[in-house]
Scaffold this active site. Structure first.
Site, short mmCIF file in Angstrom:
data_model
loop_
_atom_site.label_atom_id
_atom_site.label_comp_id
_atom_site.label_asym_id
_atom_site.label_seq_id
_atom_site.Cartn_x
_atom_site.Cartn_y
_atom_site.Cartn_z
N HIS A 139 25.00 11.26 -40.62
CA HIS A 139 25.17 11.27 -42.09
C HIS A 139 24.71 12.83 -42.42
CE1 HIS A 139 25.69 7.60 -44.36
NE2 HIS A 139 25.72 6.93 -42.97
N ASP A 200 16.91 6.76 -50.21
CA ASP A 200 17.64 5.24 -50.94
C ASP A 200 18.66 4.71 -50.24
OD1 ASP A 200 16.64 6.10 -53.36
OD2 ASP A 200 18.09 7.48 -53.85
N GLU A 311 13.29 6.63 -60.51
CA GLU A 311 14.17 7.41 -60.39
C GLU A 311 15.24 7.40 -61.87
OE1 GLU A 311 16.76 7.13 -57.25
OE2 GLU A 311 15.44 7.43 -55.60
#
Length: 559
Positions: A139, A200, A311
Site C-alpha cells: 500500500h 482507517d 475525524e
C-alpha cells in the site's frame, strides 16, 4: 536505461567484488564492510577468463553476456525461497504510479532469512548497487517499497512464533512485522482486548504502519500507533538482528519508529492493548462554517469526557450532497433532514463514535450530552449503531465494492499533510475555497491531534505546535483521462497546494512524505536532519535499505 549502460553497470558491480579480492589484507581490515577471502591459486585462471570476457562484453556491447554473471543469491541457504521470475507484482503498489522491477523477491520463512540476505548484500560492499526493500501489503503510494534491480522482501511470508496475546494489567500482543492489523484485531478480540490506536484501513502490515506513524481518529487520545509500541525486533542494514525498546537499544527503537524503513526492517513488535468495547454509536453531523467546525473539533480533543474517535471530512461536490456520506445512517429527524439544502456551499462533516458495552443503558444520554456542546446544523444529525469490529473495518467494505467495479487498481496520487492549528484557517480558505473549489476526486479528511501524544524521540516529523491537523487528499485518478479527474490534473492541483503552503510559510509537514532530492528531504527534517543522517550512518551505512524513498542513494538505484 540503455542496454549497454545497464550491462556496464552490472559489470562494474562484479568487478567491484573482483578488485576487493585483490586488496592486501591490511587494507581489508580497515574497510567498514567484511572482506572476502584472498585468492586461491585455483581461482586465478577463472578470474583471468572472467576479465577477458568482461572486457569483451564492453567492447562488443553484447547484452547476452549478462546471464553469465552468476546470481550469488541462489547460493544463500534460506528457509524460504527467492523468486527471480514472475515478480512483476513487486514493482507495483497502491499508488499505481511507479514501477521499478527488482532482481529478486525473497519469501522469508524466518527472521534469519532476512538477516542472512541483508548481511550478504552488506558483505558485497559499496561496489555493489544491490539494495533491499521490505514490502508489506503493497500500500505504498510512490514506490517506497520497491527496489530497482534490488531485492524486495515479501514480509507477509514471514513465519515464526505465532501471534501471542498477553492479558493482565498491561496487556499486549506480540506479532510478526508482516502481520496485518485486521488479523491482530480478530485475535485480540478473542480475549476481549484490542490495540488502542488504528489506521482507517486495517489491511496493512504492522511493519508498514510503524515505519510511518499510523494515524486515525483515536490519535488525539492515544497518539499514533508508534506511541503504542513496547518492544521491537529489528534487522539492521548490516544484517544484525537486534531487540530494542525504550530502555534497551533505545536509539535504534526510536529511530525505526516513523523511520521510513531507513534504519532496519521490523520483524516483530509488541503492541499495547486495552479492553475492547462490543458496540459503537457512530455519528455524523454537518457544518457549513469552517471556523465552527474546527472549533468544535478542537474542543472535543481537549475535553476530558469526549468521544472515542473524532475525524472530519470535507464535502466539495455541490450536487448529490446527501448520498454517500450518510449511507446506512438514520437521520435523527427525518423530516428536517429531508428539507435540508446545501445552497451550493462547501460543507464539513464531523464523524464521531462512542464505544459502549451492550449492557450500558446510559449510552444514549452520554451521546446526547456530548452533542449538546456542539454547534452543528441540527437537521443533519445522522446516527448508526454497529459492532466495534464493523466500524474499525469499515473501509474494507468500500474496497470490496471498488474491486468489483475495477476501480481499486487505479492511480492514487494522495497527498497527506500535517498543518499547524494556527494556520489551519489560512489553509482552508485558500485550499477549500479556491484550489479545490469545484471538485475533490476523492475523500478529504481533516481532523486535529495532540502533539503531547507523540514521542519526539522517534523519527516521525510533525509540526511544532501543540495541536495540528491531518489533512488528507485521498484522490483517485481515472486512467487515460485528460480532464479534472485525470492524473496530471490531480498532480498539478497537489503541487498548487504544496506551493501555497511553502509560499505562505504555514509550517506544514508531509505525512507519508515523498521527495526526489536529498535537499528536499533536508528541508523536510529541518533541524532534525543531522540526527537522522547520523542514525543512517550507524544502522545502515551502505544505504542498502528502503531505496524507494530516495533519501540516501547507494550508487544510482533510480535513473
Amino acid at each position: 536505461m540503455a542496454a549497454r549502460e545497464w550491462s556496464v553497470s552490472r559489470a562494474k558491480e562484479a568487478m567491484g567484488g573482483f578488485c576487493l579480492w585483490l586488496l592486501p589484507s591490511f587494507l581489508k581490515k580497515k574497510m567498514r564492510y567484511p572482506a572476502i577471502s584472498f585468492l586461491r591459486p585455483s581461482s586465478i585462471r577463472f578470474i583471468a577468463s572472467f576479465v577477458i570476457l568482461f572486457l569483451g562484453c564492453l567492447t562488443a556491447n553484447i547484452s547476452l553476456c549478462l546471464p553469465i554473471i552468476p546470481s550469488s543469491l541462489e547460493t544463500l541457504s534460506v528457509d524460504g525461497h527467492f523468486s527471480f521470475h514472475g515478480i512483476e507484482h513487486a514493482a507495483r503498489d497502491f499508488g499505481n504510479r511507479y514501477q521499478f522491477l527488482p532482481q529478486a523477491v525473497l519469501h522469508p520463512k524466518s527472521v534469519s532469512d532476512i538477516a542472512m540476505t541483508i548481511k550478504h548484500v552488506w558483505q558485497m560492499g559499496p561496489g555493489s548497487e544491490l539494495t533491499v526493500a521490505a514490502r508489506g501489503h503493497g500500500h505504498s503510494l510512490q514506490g517506497q517499497a520497491q527496489a530497482h534491480q534490488g531485492i524486495v522482501i515479501n514480509m507477509e511470508s514471514l513465519q515464526g512464533t505465532e501471534m501471542q496475546v498477553y492479558t493482565g494489567n498491561f496487556p499486549y500482543v506480540d506479532v510478526s512485522g508482516g502481520e496485518l492489523w485486521i488479523n491482530i484485531l480478530h485475535e485480540s478480540l478473542k480475549y476481549g482486548l484490542a490495540p488502542k490506536s488504528w489506521t482507517d484501513y486495517l489491511h496493512l502490515t504492522v511493519g508498514g504502519t510503524l515505519s510511518n506513524a499510523g494515524i486515525s481518529g483515536q490519535a488525539f487520545r492515544h497518539g499514533p500507533q508508534i506511541s503504542n509500541v513496547h518492544w521491537l525486533e529489528v534487522v539492521t542494514g548490516k544484517g544484525e538482528v537486534i531487540n530494542c525498546s525504550k530502555n534497551q537499544n533505545g536509539d535504534l527503537f526510536h529511530s525505526v519508529l516513523g523511520g521510513l524503513g531507513q534504519f532496519g526492517i521490523i520483524t516483530r513488535a509488541r503492541i499495547s492493548l486495552e479492553p475492547a468495547p462490543k458496540m459503537v454509536k457512530w455519528i455524523r453531523v454537518l457544518y457549513s462554517d469552517f471556523s465552527t467546525f474546527a472549533r468544535d473539533q478542537e474542543y472535543l480533543i481537549s475535553a476530558e469526557n469526549t468521544f472515542d474517535y473524532i475525524e472530519g471530512f470535507v464535502i466539495i461536490n455541490r450536487t448529490g450532497l446527501l448520498n454517500n456520506w450518510r449511507s446506512s445512517f438514520n437521520p435523527q429527524d427525518p423530516v428536517q433532514a429531508s428539507q435540508f439544502e446545501s445552497d451550493g456551499k462547501i460543507l464539513f462533516c464531523l464523524e464521531l463514535t462512542k464505544n459502549f458495552k451492550v449492557d450500558n443503558t446510559n449510552i444514549n444520554q452520554e451521546v446526547e450530552s456530548l452533542l449538546s456542546q456542539l454547534s452543528y446544523i441540527p437537521s443533519t444529525l445522522f446516527l448508526s449503531e454497529v459492532p466495534y469490529i464493523d466500524f474499525l473495518d469499515r473501509v474494507h467494505v468500500s474496497e470490496v465494492k471498488l474491486h468489483s467495479k475495477g476501480l481499486w487498481e487505479v492511480p492514487h496520487p494522495w497527498l497527506n499533510l500535517l498543518v499547524p492549528k494556527s494556520k489551519i484557517h489560512n489553509f482552508a480558505e485558500e485550499v477549500f475555497g479556491k484550489i479545490l473549489k469545484d471538485t475533490s476526486n476523492g475523500p478529504i479528511l481533516i481532523y486535529p491531534v495532540n502533539k503531547s501524544k507523540w514521542d519526539n524521540r522517534t523519527s516521525a516529523v510533525i509540526p511544532e505546535e501543540d495541536i495540528f491537523y491531518l489533512v488528507a487528499f485521498l484522490s483517485s485518478a481515472v486512467p487515460s483521462s485528460t480532464g479534472t479527474d485525470g492524473l496530471e490534473y490531480i498532480l498539478s492541483r497537489n503541487k498548487r497546494i504544496l506551493d501555497f503552503c511553502k509560499t505562505a510559510r504555514l509550517g506544514v509537514k508531509q505525512y507519508l512524505p515523498h521527495y526526489t532530492t536529498q535537499e528536499e528531504w533536508r528541508t523536510h527534517f529541518g533541524p532534525r536532519w543531522e540526527a537522522f543522517a547520523q542514525r543512517k550512518s550507524a544502522y545502515d551505512p551502505l544505504a542498502i535499505l528502503a531505496p524507494g524513498h530516495r533519501i540516501f542513494r547507494k550508487a544510482t538505484p533510480f535513473l
